[in-house]
Design an enzyme around this catalytic site. Structure first.
Site, PDB file in Angstrom:
ATOM      1  N   LYS A  81       0.859  -1.154  -0.070  1.00 31.84           N
ATOM      2  CA  LYS A  81      -0.162   0.022  -0.008  1.00 31.84           C
ATOM      3  C   LYS A  81       0.877   1.198   0.091  1.00 31.84           C
ATOM      4  O   LYS A  81       2.022   1.201   0.609  1.00 31.84           O
ATOM      5  CB  LYS A  81      -0.880  -0.010   1.342  1.00 31.84           C
ATOM      6  N   SER A 156      -9.712   2.274   2.961  1.00 29.62           N
ATOM      7  CA  SER A 156      -8.687   2.807   2.020  1.00 29.62           C
ATOM      8  C   SER A 156      -7.796   2.039   1.384  1.00 29.62           C
ATOM      9  O   SER A 156      -7.066   2.472   0.167  1.00 29.62           O
ATOM     10  CB  SER A 156      -8.037   3.766   2.870  1.00 29.62           C
ATOM     11  N   SER A 180      -9.784  -0.409   7.214  1.00 30.43           N
ATOM     12  CA  SER A 180      -9.187  -0.278   5.744  1.00 30.43           C
ATOM     13  C   SER A 180      -8.362  -1.416   5.371  1.00 30.43           C
ATOM     14  O   SER A 180      -8.190  -1.437   4.075  1.00 30.43           O
ATOM     15  CB  SER A 180      -8.237   0.887   5.685  1.00 30.43           C
TER      16      SER A 180
HETATM   17  N1  GLN Z   1     -12.867   4.532   6.543  1.00 31.65           N
HETATM   18  C1  GLN Z   1     -12.303   4.820   7.626  1.00 31.65           C
HETATM   19  C2  GLN Z   1     -11.994   6.429   7.245  1.00 31.65           C
HETATM   20  O1  GLN Z   1     -12.557   6.787   6.552  1.00 31.65           O
HETATM   21  C3  GLN Z   1     -11.319   4.076   7.852  1.00 31.65           C
HETATM   22  C4  GLN Z   1     -10.050   4.358   7.148  1.00 31.65           C
HETATM   23  C5  GLN Z   1      -8.735   3.602   7.678  1.00 31.65           C
HETATM   24  O2  GLN Z   1      -8.931   2.411   8.125  1.00 31.65           O
HETATM   25  N2  GLN Z   1      -7.635   4.044   7.162  1.00 31.65           N
HETATM   26  O3  GLN Z   1     -11.222   6.832   8.168  1.00 31.65           O
END
Ligand code: GLN
Length: 492
Positions: A81, A156, A180
């Site tokens: 990532k 994400s 994420s």
């Molecule tokens: N969807 C969550 C956010 O927008 C989690 C994102 C994540 O785990 N990096 O913050």
């Protein structure tokens, strides 16, 4: 059919065995996956590929194999990532702010996987600074779900999930702050695990919300995840002060343990009104499968599940607003080309470098931390966060693991929620509680819902119960075939 044509259908465990036996070289494996990545660019999985850098790493792995070295991932190509910094590839965090940015060092997780023999295929698309649930907040391009390219892959770590599901990498890294790893794994029909907070070093992970950020592997099955996670974890006392002083473990050691007598807690609040009937049916069927495997289901309650949304969306932006203050045009990354005084330079740099969602979070974060509001928002959120963690401890008095859905629905259409941040936030309801409590959680494929889109089952364990989670997932995968299903078309 030549052996090479099938390489992408092998699991990491199978590919590692072939590499160790000399049946395929690291250069061959890397070349094969690079070609697949190039042929499926439309999926938007990768943000950066550098063939020469990958092949140099692969040649080095082949030299290690030739020298008789044994390492668990020797020659296995994986992708990271683009939140992990890497010396050999640019590191953008999906943001314009870090376009073309090169780190002088590798993140600890990247270095540990390289030590275990992994070769880097490239850097994977993600929401900007890992803020999002659909990958649409990437400053570069959206990623597409290989099961239906009109849909989002989740986020994400969207690019990460796409790469594994479409067989553009055997396994990848992801990060999970509020879901994420688990949510995109669920949406793309793959397996992913977020370990206990502090298990994997955050050094070199571009920070979003430091008290929540955790790295983890995403792969096709639990066995592969166990192999990668074993290489990724372990203390890093000199570089990450929140890394726990718990020795690295072999998370594969108990994969085959019997599930006889396992008590699976089923939280009432995870099966309420907002849960899609299609997701519910798949999750219920998975729970029934666990009963067949000898587990018993225990009704439990996590009464503050709903509060996890406001709590998370106060704490995470608060930490983000502080972490992202470093992007000021001075230290690294983007700087506005034209500006007046220093203040103007800061303003223009940040206005140009950050996307809308990142700006929104910085503003919310600065607001909840400001004098007069701190007690009302941030402090209250911290108190409820503690209660959420306590609720889990109460629940773990009655059960060994907790199971439920990962998300209320299957992957939605691109654009469907992009103008509605709150709709995105609400969809995080089932992943946020474990994140706030710092507990390990995973997602494994457990069926299909509307539009024949994958559904994931979430398993949450108590602190340091990763081996238990992987064991429960592996036994399920031995009895079912959901993890073997692959998207047609896009992954062909
Ligand atoms: N969807 C969550 C956010 O927008 C989690 C994102 C994540 O785990 N990096 O913050």
């Amino acid at each position: 059919m030549s052996e090479n044509l099938d390489l992408h259908d092998l699991t990491v465990v199978q590919l590692a065995a072939k590499l160790a036996a000399g049946q395929v070289s690291a250069v061959q494996a890397a070349t094969h996956f690079l070609a697949r990545a190039a042929a499926h660019e439309e999926l938007g999985a990768y943000l950066c590929i550098d063939r020469e850098a990958t092949l140099a790493q692969a040649a080095a792995a082949d030299a290690r194999i030739a020298a008789g070295e044994k390492a668990p991932l020797l020659g296995v190509p994986i992708a990271h990532k683009d939140i992990f910094v890497t010396r050999d590839f640019p590191s953008t965090a999906g943001s314009r702010m870090l376009q073309d940015y090169r780190s002088p060092f590798d993140a600890t997780v990247v270095a540990r996987l390289a030590q275990a023999g992994a070769v880097t295929l490239g850097k994977l698309n993600c929401d900007e600074f890992a803020m999002g649930s659909s990958n649409e907040n990437s400053a570069y391009r959206p990623a597409r779900n290989p099961w239906d390219t009109s849909r989002i892959p989740g986020g994400s770590s969207g690019g990460s999930a796409v790469a594994v599901a479409a067989r553009l990498a055997p396994a990848v890294t992801g990060t999970d702050t509020g879901g994420s790893i688990r949510q995109p794994a669920s949406f793309c029909g793959i397996t992913g695990i977020k370990p206990t907070y502090g298990r994997a070093s955050r050094y070199g992970m571009i920070a979003f919300a430091s008290s929540l950020d955790q790295a983890g592997p995403m792969a096709r099955d639990a066995q592969d995840c166990a192999l990668l996670l074993s290489a990724m974890c372990g203390p890093d006392p000199d570089r990450d002060s929140t890394s726990l002083d718990v020795p690295a473990e072999d998370f594969s050691r108990s994969l085959n343990d019997s599930l006889q007598g396992l008590r699976i807690g089923v939280p009432r609040e995870f099966f309420g009104e907002g849960l899609g009937a299609d997701v519910r049916a798949a999750v219920d069927a998975a729970l029934a499968q666990y009963q067949k495997l000898g587990a018993s289901l225990v009704p439990i309650s996590l009464p503050r599940t709903e509060l996890s949304i406001p709590v998370y969306y106060i704490i995470a932006p608060a930490e983000a607003s502080s972490n992202l203050s470093r992007f000021d045009g001075v230290k690294f990354g983007h700087r506005a080309a034209q500006y007046g005084d220093l203040q103007d330079m800061y303003k223009k740099t940040r206005a140009e470098g950050f996307g809308d969602e990142v700006k929104r979070r910085i503003m919310i974060g600065a607001y909840v931390l400001s004098h007069g509001y701190y007690d009302a928002y941030y402090l209250q959120a911290q108190k409820i966060r503690r209660m959420i963690a306590d609720d889990f401890q109460q629940a773990f008095g009655q059960c060994d693991v907790i199971a439920g859905p990962v998300a209320p629905t299957v992957a939605w259409k691109l654009g469907e929620k992009s103008d509605d941040p709150v709709a995105n936030y609400l969809a995080d309801i089932f992943t946020l509680p474990a994140s706030l409590a710092g507990l390990p959680g995973m997602s494994l494929p457990c069926g299909f819902g509307d539009g024949h889109m994958p559904v994931g089952l979430q398993l949450i364990g108590n602190y340091f119960a990763e081996a238990r989670l992987l064991n429960a997932a592996h036994r399920f995968q031995q009895a079912t075939e959901f993890h073997l299903c692959k998207p047609q078309g896009a992954a062909a």
